[in-house]
Design a protein around this motif. Structure first.
Motif, PDB file in Angstrom:
ATOM      1  N   ALA A 169      42.434  37.069  39.049  1.00 27.87           N
ATOM      2  CA  ALA A 169      41.617  36.437  39.536  1.00 27.87           C
ATOM      3  C   ALA A 169      40.826  37.531  40.985  1.00 27.87           C
ATOM      4  CB  ALA A 169      41.998  35.125  41.071  1.00 27.87           C
ATOM      5  N   ASP A 170      39.131  37.000  40.427  1.00 26.54           N
ATOM      6  CA  ASP A 170      38.577  37.745  41.269  1.00 26.54           C
ATOM      7  C   ASP A 170      37.544  37.378  41.669  1.00 26.54           C
ATOM      8  OD1 ASP A 170      36.570  39.650  42.098  1.00 26.54           O
ATOM      9  OD2 ASP A 170      37.459  41.616  41.216  1.00 26.54           O
ATOM     10  N   PRO A 171      37.143  37.424  42.662  1.00 28.00           N
ATOM     11  CA  PRO A 171      35.569  36.036  43.078  1.00 28.00           C
ATOM     12  C   PRO A 171      34.728  37.493  42.156  1.00 28.00           C
ATOM     13  CG  PRO A 171      35.952  37.665  44.770  1.00 28.00           C
ATOM     14  CD  PRO A 171      37.561  37.717  43.915  1.00 28.00           C
ATOM     15  N   HIS A 172      34.334  38.358  41.868  1.00 27.58           N
ATOM     16  CA  HIS A 172      33.152  39.238  41.326  1.00 27.58           C
ATOM     17  C   HIS A 172      34.178  39.678  39.954  1.00 27.58           C
ATOM     18  CE1 HIS A 172      33.487  40.188  45.501  1.00 27.58           C
ATOM     19  NE2 HIS A 172      31.871  39.980  45.676  1.00 27.58           N
ATOM     20  N   GLY A 173      35.240  39.452  39.172  1.00 24.67           N
ATOM     21  CA  GLY A 173      35.252  39.232  37.720  1.00 24.67           C
ATOM     22  C   GLY A 173      34.082  38.566  36.994  1.00 24.67           C
ATOM     23  N   ALA A 174      34.252  39.669  35.677  1.00 22.86           N
ATOM     24  CA  ALA A 174      32.740  39.297  34.773  1.00 22.86           C
ATOM     25  C   ALA A 174      33.139  38.057  33.648  1.00 22.86           C
ATOM     26  CB  ALA A 174      32.586  40.075  34.071  1.00 22.86           C
ATOM     27  N   TRP A 175      34.624  37.542  34.181  1.00 24.47           N
ATOM     28  CA  TRP A 175      34.718  36.022  32.676  1.00 24.47           C
ATOM     29  C   TRP A 175      35.143  34.852  33.579  1.00 24.47           C
ATOM     30  CZ3 TRP A 175      35.334  36.967  27.753  1.00 24.47           C
ATOM     31  CH2 TRP A 175      35.719  38.635  27.233  1.00 24.47           C
ATOM     32  N   THR A 176      34.824  33.635  33.857  1.00 25.09           N
ATOM     33  CA  THR A 176      35.393  32.262  34.184  1.00 25.09           C
ATOM     34  C   THR A 176      35.770  31.293  33.508  1.00 25.09           C
ATOM     35  OG1 THR A 176      34.052  30.841  35.345  1.00 25.09           O
ATOM     36  CG2 THR A 176      32.882  31.677  33.605  1.00 25.09           C
ATOM     37  N   VAL A 177      36.068  30.131  33.506  1.00 26.61           N
ATOM     38  CA  VAL A 177      36.345  28.969  32.451  1.00 26.61           C
ATOM     39  C   VAL A 177      35.163  28.961  31.188  1.00 26.61           C
ATOM     40  CG1 VAL A 177      38.616  28.889  33.344  1.00 26.61           C
ATOM     41  CG2 VAL A 177      36.583  27.793  34.275  1.00 26.61           C
ATOM     42  N   HIS A 178      35.725  28.439  30.305  1.00 29.98           N
ATOM     43  CA  HIS A 178      34.806  27.839  29.468  1.00 29.98           C
ATOM     44  C   HIS A 178      34.360  25.836  29.922  1.00 29.98           C
ATOM     45  CE1 HIS A 178      33.049  25.609  26.476  1.00 29.98           C
ATOM     46  NE2 HIS A 178      32.375  26.660  26.173  1.00 29.98           N
ATOM     47  N   PRO A 189      27.796  33.880  32.701  1.00 33.13           N
ATOM     48  CA  PRO A 189      26.086  33.776  32.391  1.00 33.13           C
ATOM     49  C   PRO A 189      25.344  34.950  32.864  1.00 33.13           C
ATOM     50  CG  PRO A 189      27.188  32.159  33.142  1.00 33.13           C
ATOM     51  CD  PRO A 189      27.955  33.114  33.391  1.00 33.13           C
ATOM     52  N   PRO A 190      23.580  35.127  32.420  1.00 38.45           N
ATOM     53  CA  PRO A 190      22.655  35.794  33.862  1.00 38.45           C
ATOM     54  C   PRO A 190      22.579  35.756  34.595  1.00 38.45           C
ATOM     55  CG  PRO A 190      21.860  35.930  31.258  1.00 38.45           C
ATOM     56  CD  PRO A 190      23.274  34.961  31.466  1.00 38.45           C
ATOM     57  N   ALA A 191      22.477  33.856  35.506  1.00 34.60           N
ATOM     58  CA  ALA A 191      22.613  33.644  36.564  1.00 34.60           C
ATOM     59  C   ALA A 191      23.539  33.635  37.286  1.00 34.60           C
ATOM     60  CB  ALA A 191      22.139  32.119  36.315  1.00 34.60           C
ATOM     61  N   GLY A 192      24.449  33.788  36.935  1.00 31.37           N
ATOM     62  CA  GLY A 192      26.243  32.943  37.663  1.00 31.37           C
ATOM     63  C   GLY A 192      26.750  32.160  37.511  1.00 31.37           C
ATOM     64  N   THR A 193      27.326  31.881  38.341  1.00 34.02           N
ATOM     65  CA  THR A 193      28.695  31.291  38.539  1.00 34.02           C
ATOM     66  C   THR A 193      27.659  30.089  39.520  1.00 34.02           C
ATOM     67  OG1 THR A 193      30.536  31.844  39.178  1.00 34.02           O
ATOM     68  CG2 THR A 193      30.061  32.154  36.660  1.00 34.02           C
ATOM     69  N   GLY A 196      32.494  27.710  44.230  1.00 31.52           N
ATOM     70  CA  GLY A 196      33.784  27.319  43.379  1.00 31.52           C
ATOM     71  C   GLY A 196      34.195  27.301  41.592  1.00 31.52           C
ATOM     72  N   ARG A 197      33.416  27.646  40.455  1.00 32.36           N
ATOM     73  CA  ARG A 197      34.301  27.963  39.770  1.00 32.36           C
ATOM     74  C   ARG A 197      34.892  29.023  39.504  1.00 32.36           C
ATOM     75  NH1 ARG A 197      31.452  27.226  34.899  1.00 32.36           N
ATOM     76  NH2 ARG A 197      32.496  28.014  33.972  1.00 32.36           N
ATOM     77  N   PRO A 198      35.717  29.609  38.824  1.00 36.31           N
ATOM     78  CA  PRO A 198      36.912  30.242  39.322  1.00 36.31           C
ATOM     79  C   PRO A 198      36.529  31.339  38.093  1.00 36.31           C
ATOM     80  CG  PRO A 198      37.827  28.401  37.567  1.00 36.31           C
ATOM     81  CD  PRO A 198      36.694  28.230  38.369  1.00 36.31           C
ATOM     82  N   ARG A 199      37.044  32.956  38.893  1.00 35.79           N
ATOM     83  CA  ARG A 199      36.593  33.930  37.729  1.00 35.79           C
ATOM     84  C   ARG A 199      37.562  34.946  38.238  1.00 35.79           C
ATOM     85  NH1 ARG A 199      29.772  35.699  40.208  1.00 35.79           N
ATOM     86  NH2 ARG A 199      30.994  37.495  38.922  1.00 35.79           N
ATOM     87  N   TYR A 200      37.351  35.897  36.950  1.00 36.04           N
ATOM     88  CA  TYR A 200      39.025  36.320  36.667  1.00 36.04           C
ATOM     89  C   TYR A 200      38.139  38.307  36.358  1.00 36.04           C
ATOM     90  CZ  TYR A 200      41.276  32.299  36.579  1.00 36.04           C
ATOM     91  OH  TYR A 200      41.937  30.764  36.743  1.00 36.04           O
ATOM     92  N   ARG A 201      39.032  39.169  36.083  1.00 34.35           N
ATOM     93  CA  ARG A 201      39.082  40.451  36.037  1.00 34.35           C
ATOM     94  C   ARG A 201      39.647  40.107  34.268  1.00 34.35           C
ATOM     95  NH1 ARG A 201      35.683  43.270  37.974  1.00 34.35           N
ATOM     96  NH2 ARG A 201      35.683  43.672  39.397  1.00 34.35           N
ATOM     97  N   LEU A 202      39.537  40.507  33.209  1.00 36.01           N
ATOM     98  CA  LEU A 202      40.796  39.902  31.164  1.00 36.01           C
ATOM     99  C   LEU A 202      40.712  41.273  31.005  1.00 36.01           C
ATOM    100  CD1 LEU A 202      40.840  38.234  29.846  1.00 36.01           C
ATOM    101  CD2 LEU A 202      39.337  38.213  28.208  1.00 36.01           C
TER     102      LEU A 202
END
Length: 581
Positions: A169-178, A189-193, A196-202
């Protein structure tokens, strides 16, 4: 995963090395007149590199017939390829025994050379109880002392026999949940999330060496050594994983030498995963820079391949190269074409997107990854196919794990070895079955030299004219490709006359006993001769000889690719003027 006796193999699992060796030996023992197994080299870790030769020995030795070469599993995790190679072997012997007309004709007139596993070391690592995944070779490179560079190294960190994904889990991660399934991670996505959407490093599951508490590099060495970039064609140190020099790796050095020692090879097909496609050269040049006849031939063969397998065909350069300033050179299919002058192929088994949706994967998925909807479709498809073997579960729900360097992380996600890279075990046989038919079709398209006519004319006392009509009865020309013809890569058809026994003296009066007769077209040339093709597939060899009546002379015709044929001729003029034989 593997279990059970090799003799009970139903192409529904992946064989460990010892099982594979036992299965091949059993096949050879059961079919001694068709199958021979030999060792052509040793791997980096000392395992035997095995070559299986299949032909009907009653119609001639393997090297007297045109041949088709298949090798498999040069990449460690591409285990389906070995299943396909073994299935081809089983199909050949079973259908020959059953009297299948096509297979009987193929084995009586052609030879198959099959290497079921080019890289046994890497496959053993992937199939071990505690797996280690490598792209290809297990040799430490470029650091010969196996020094592990700082950063993440893939391994089974929790000891459950799987190498999954790892998310942090990382608020600056490049991955989020579908948005439709929070198990599946997708790129931001280009516009960000939204807030409250979780973000992760994978990451791939593994340990982190020399962790600095902030960065997690993902060094490619020593995992990056790629045996399929070690061939001489287009080799370059700038190509990722190419090795120290062309043929620096024992597996590729031995394989190249084995192919070159068999000049009767007329086509080469390397079995890989994944993508569900038939790939052809060039990897470095557009079709416009290749001989048009060779491109046409590839496309015509591809139509047969698609009919047999359902797989589309693509040029690597035209359709699969994402960055044309960074080319994928040094591969086996390019080597087969550029150095040998035969049609090379790379078969990429298994398209999980097609299995889930009916649509083929985009050609740039290897570079871009699956689109979000395709990934979700594959996940939902996997959900509908539960497996009892959890080591082979294609997707694993995320679970917490106390990582020794990173602290609290989650493991789970894709078990890529059994999802994207290889199909489920119960689909293996259906996935590979049609490719045996394509291999047979390619073999039967090869040039094939036959003596189709001979006669004798008496010219005087003990003087005779012997004529032998030679034909290429195959579809391809004796050179196989226009590239080979232009570069002079293939020696011509040769015919040689000699006495059939040591007690008879035969004198050739009009030149040498051995005649060089050039190259012959195949039936495929008719496509370009609408007004009538004549006989470009035939040549007549003629000798004037002195020998006693009723002497027997033999004529041998041979070509390095198209095989050889012989005929005995009796020097006798029949009442109707025909030859004695």
């Amino acid at each position: 995963m593997s279990s059970g006796s090799a003799s009970q193999y139903a192409f529904d699992r992946f064989l460990r090395h010892d099982e594979l060796v036992a299965w091949l030996d059993e096949l050879a023992v059961a079919h001694p007149d068709l199958v021979e197994v030999e060792t052509y080299g040793r791997s980096h870790e000392g395992r035997e590199l095995l070559l299986v030769t299949v032909t009907d020995a009653s119609t001639g030795a393997h090297d007297t017939k045109p041949a088709h070469w298949v090798d498999a599993s040069i990449h460690a995790v591409e285990l389906t390829a070995t299943v396909a190679a073994c299935h081809l072997l089983q199909r050949l012997v079973d259908r020959f025994a059953a009297g299948d007309e096509t297979i009987v004709r193929a084995l009586r007139t052609r030879t198959f050379y099959v290497v079921p596993r080019v890289n046994p070391d890497g496959a053993e690592w992937a199939l071990a109880e505690s797996p280690r995944l490598r792209r290809s070779s297990v040799r430490p490179w470029p650091d010969p002392d196996a020094h592990r560079r700082p950063g993440l190294h893939a391994e089974d960190i929790d000891g459950d026999g799987r190498i999954l994904q790892m998310r942090l889990a990382d608020p600056h991660g490049a991955w989020t949940v579908h948005p439709d399934d929070d198990r599946l991670l997708v790129p931001i996505p280009p516009a960000g999330t939204a807030a409250g959407r979780p973000r992760y490093r994978l990451f791939t599951e593994g340990s982190v060496d020399d962790h600095d508490g902030f960065t997690i590099p993902t060094p490619r060495p020593p995992e990056a050594l790629d045996l399929n970039r070690n061939y001489p064609a287009g080799w370059s140190p700038t190509v990722r994983g190419a090795g120290d020099h062309p043929l620096s790796e024992p597996e590729i050095d031995a394989l190249v030498r084995a192919v070159v020692a068999r000049p009767n090879v007329c086509g080469v097909n390397a079995y890989h995963t994944y993508g569900g496609v038939l790939l052809r050269p060039s990897s470095t040049r557009p079709d416009a820079q290749l001989p048009p006849l060779d491109v046409w031939t590839w496309k015509r063969l591809a139509e047969i391949g698609t009919q047999c397998t359902g797989y589309p065909s693509h040029s690597v350069y035209e359709d699969f190269t994402w960055d044309r300033t960074d080319l994928m050179s040094g591969a086996s299919d390019d080597w087969a074409y550029e150095h040998l002058g035969v049609h090379g192929w790379t078969t990429e088994f298994w398209d999980p997107v097609h299995a889930a949706t009916g649509r083929h994967m985009p050609t740039h998925q290897w570079s871009l990854g699956p689109d979000d909807d395709d990934a979700l479709a594959v996940l939902r498809w996997c959900d509908e196919r539960p497996t009892a073997d959890q080591r082979a579960a294609p997707f694993v729900d995320w679970y917490e794990f106390d990582h020794p360097q990173l602290g609290r992380v989650e493991l789970g996600g894709w078990n890529r070895l059994y999802s994207w890279v290889n199909p489920p075990a119960d689909l293996l046989l259906d996935e590979v079955a049609g490719h045996a038919d394509f291999a047979v079709a390619q073999a039967l398209a090869s040039p094939c030299l036959e003596i189709v006519h001979h006669d004798v004319e008496r010219l005087g006392t003990d003087t005779w004219r012997v004529r032998v009509g030679i034909a290429n009865t195959g579809w391809l020309p004796t050179t196989v490709t226009e590239h080979a013809a232009k570069l002079g890569l293939v020696r011509p058809v040769v015919a040689e006359l000699s006495a059939s026994d040591a007690t008879t003296t035969v004198e050739v009066l009009d030149g040498p006993a051995r005649r060089r007769l050039g190259q012959l077209q195949g039936a495929g040339a008719a496509r370009f001769s609408r007004a009538g093709d004549g006989t470009p597939d035939r040549v007549l060899a003629t000798w004037t000889v002195r020998a006693p009546a009723d002497a027997r002379v033999g004529v041998l015709v041979m070509h390095p690719r198209a095989g050889r044929d012989t005929v005995d001729v009796i020097l006798r003029a029949e009442p109707d003027g025909s030859a004695g034989a």
